[in-house]
Design an enzyme around this catalytic site. Structure first.
Site, mmCIF file in Angstrom:
data_model
loop_
_atom_site.group_PDB
_atom_site.id
_atom_site.type_symbol
_atom_site.label_atom_id
_atom_site.label_comp_id
_atom_site.label_asym_id
_atom_site.label_seq_id
_atom_site.Cartn_x
_atom_site.Cartn_y
_atom_site.Cartn_z
ATOM 1 N N ARG A 20 -29.085 -55.574 -78.841
ATOM 2 C CA ARG A 20 -29.693 -54.356 -79.382
ATOM 3 C C ARG A 20 -29.898 -53.298 -78.312
ATOM 4 N NH1 ARG A 20 -34.956 -56.049 -81.774
ATOM 5 N NH2 ARG A 20 -34.830 -57.509 -80.059
ATOM 6 N N ASN A 38 -32.290 -57.011 -85.550
ATOM 7 C CA ASN A 38 -32.005 -58.437 -85.750
ATOM 8 C C ASN A 38 -32.331 -58.827 -87.185
ATOM 9 O OD1 ASN A 38 -31.208 -58.960 -83.127
ATOM 10 N ND2 ASN A 38 -33.173 -59.789 -82.490
#
Length: 89
Positions: A20, A38
């Site tokens: 990320r 996520n």
């Protein structure tokens, strides 16, 4: 060149490997907007908006990560949204 928006789901070793934050850094450096998050099933979801060529560069950059291992992606075109940055959710 026209902008596009895509919803992308990444499968593979994509959680717990800096995915990320790598995506955030790359997206911001390529002037892309959207978000990355996520998911409970071990995948990572992303909505990304910008020029198609820049989105392709983002995907190439994610594939070069030492710990990230993308096995496959699912992509869906979406309507454009008004936003000004890229966020990690």
């Amino acid at each position: 060149m026209a902008e596009v928006r895509k919803h992308i789901t990444f499968h593979g070793r994509v959680q717990g490997v800096g995915f990320r934050y790598t995506a955030k850094y790359l997206a911001r450096s390529l002037n892309l907007t959207g978000w990355v998050k996520n998911q409970w099933d071990g995948t990572v979801s992303m909505e990304i908006q910008g020029r198609e060529a820049m989105i392709h560069k983002l995907l190439e950059g994610l594939n070069r990560g030492d710990f990230i291992s993308i096995e496959w992606i699912d992509t869906e075109e979406m309507p454009l949204e008004k936003e000004s940055s890229f966020l990690v959710k």
